[in-house]
Design an enzyme around this catalytic site. Sequence first.
Site, PDB file in Angstrom:
ATOM      1  N   ASP A 161     -31.612  19.847 -15.082  1.00  0.00           N
ATOM      2  CA  ASP A 161     -32.985  20.340 -15.043  1.00  0.00           C
ATOM      3  C   ASP A 161     -33.997  19.199 -15.170  1.00  0.00           C
ATOM      4  OD1 ASP A 161     -32.712  23.044 -14.568  1.00  0.00           O
ATOM      5  OD2 ASP A 161     -32.194  23.465 -16.649  1.00  0.00           O
ATOM      6  N   PHE A 197     -26.226  31.476  -9.506  1.00  0.00           N
ATOM      7  CA  PHE A 197     -25.367  31.607 -10.682  1.00  0.00           C
ATOM      8  C   PHE A 197     -26.237  31.470 -11.926  1.00  0.00           C
ATOM      9  CE2 PHE A 197     -20.711  31.568 -10.122  1.00  0.00           C
ATOM     10  CZ  PHE A 197     -20.688  31.719  -8.758  1.00  0.00           C
ATOM     11  N   LYS A 200     -36.427  34.448  -9.122  1.00  0.00           N
ATOM     12  CA  LYS A 200     -36.072  33.541  -8.030  1.00  0.00           C
ATOM     13  C   LYS A 200     -35.894  34.260  -6.693  1.00  0.00           C
ATOM     14  CE  LYS A 200     -34.040  29.897 -10.871  1.00  0.00           C
ATOM     15  NZ  LYS A 200     -33.222  28.683 -10.852  1.00  0.00           N
ATOM     16  N   LYS A 206     -29.317  -3.193 -16.386  1.00  0.00           N
ATOM     17  CA  LYS A 206     -28.690  -2.516 -17.523  1.00  0.00           C
ATOM     18  C   LYS A 206     -29.469  -2.762 -18.814  1.00  0.00           C
ATOM     19  CE  LYS A 206     -24.450  -2.373 -20.093  1.00  0.00           C
ATOM     20  NZ  LYS A 206     -23.420  -3.250 -20.585  1.00  0.00           N
ATOM     21  N   ASN A 265     -23.705  16.525 -16.754  1.00  0.00           N
ATOM     22  CA  ASN A 265     -23.267  17.678 -17.543  1.00  0.00           C
ATOM     23  C   ASN A 265     -21.783  17.919 -17.290  1.00  0.00           C
ATOM     24  OD1 ASN A 265     -22.960  19.606 -15.254  1.00  0.00           O
ATOM     25  ND2 ASN A 265     -25.141  19.188 -15.043  1.00  0.00           N
ATOM     26  N   LYS A 318     -33.796  36.239 -13.993  1.00  0.00           N
ATOM     27  CA  LYS A 318     -33.640  35.107 -13.054  1.00  0.00           C
ATOM     28  C   LYS A 318     -33.547  35.609 -11.613  1.00  0.00           C
ATOM     29  CE  LYS A 318     -31.636  31.762 -15.329  1.00  0.00           C
ATOM     30  NZ  LYS A 318     -30.563  30.989 -15.981  1.00  0.00           N
TER      31      LYS A 318
END
Length: 378
Positions: A251, A295, A313, A261, A182, A309
């Site tokens: 995730d 975060f 959590k 490959k 990401n 959240k």
Amino acid sequence: MHAGHTVRVAMTHSATRLISPDTFAALTGNPVVVDVFDEPEPGQIAHIRLAQEADLILIAPATAHTLARLALGLADDMLTTIALATHAPILIAPAMNPAMWTHPATQAHVQTLQARGVEFIDPTYGIMACGDEGWGKIADTTVIVQAVQQCLQRTQDLRGVRMLITAGPTYEPIDPVRFVGNRSSGKMGYAVAEAARAHGAEVTLITGPTALTPPAGVKVVRVQTAQQMLEAVQEALDACDVFIATAAVADYRPERPLSSKRKRNSQHWTLRMVANPDILGTVAQRKGNRIVVGFAAETDKALQHAQEKLQRKNLDLIAVNDVLEPGSGFEVDTNRLTLIYADGRIEPLPLMSKRECGERLIQAVVSLLHSRQTRREA
Ligand code: CTP
């Protein structure tokens, strides 16, 4: 006068034309250094020793020339060599003619130094030695002493506190040359680690792949995948008092990475992905007395999602940002965070550099630790 501190003085050659080194030697009870080869303690390389032993370096008064040398990283006398070799916080109280202070060259040097974490005690308005009037007079001694005390206090805030921080993206292999990743740069997490270190914490930074140089004085563990990040966190968790998850953990990961490959031999390629472990959730489940901070990067209903959240959590604090907002989110140097505490308090912060965001987040952790300690003592 020393307020319990050991004071060592390094002077530039120009400064010695105004005040004799002997005066400072008599006032501080310590030898004064000027030349880069001065070695008042035989067998000890003075610039390295002074740079390493200092809790704080105050450069006062600093001339336009010294600011320029510091910004460029020159090390052509004892003062600038110490400044380049130190990990201690640097405070600068400039003093110069108003035209020199407001000159774009000087202001650019100030910005360069501020971006590196150097703090300025701004000059005040007044009449200069040359007769000119304007901004450039060195700040009052009481203001300088107060800035020094505040800075020293800050470096003690988290002394003895062990902090574990995750940062950066994770790379999940598809085959030996490809991965799912990401756009996280790691800047936010590295800024948090730097701020924690500046407050005196013992910091372990568990980082996914980034192009950043880790802050000095921080223990770094490099990982690639979410699974490796979880293992590194579990290994370090027992010896940690505060856990801050800034990493943009993937995730999902490809279920079966290929061992060689993949060739371009079909029109379609379907990858089957499986969920990665939730590192923050795993830590929060067995958090004990630890402070756990997460975060949340959101794109809609940011506060509502972040509050959910935080509760889901079992966090003490969550820092939320809307990644679609300009200047916020991935790859940029700024962020606009809102801090949400477990007791329901919401603290919106303005758009600021990631370095400042890191500092504000660590200040919030300091306040959580203080209130916990106060409760324990009551
Ligand atoms: N995080 C983590 N491990 C993961 C995913 C996220 O430790 N596998 C941490 C991040 O470092 C961040 C927080 O969890 O501190 C929030 O991550 P986010 O992806 O926004 O939350 P999710 O729980 O994945 O929820 P959702 O995807 O529904 O927004």
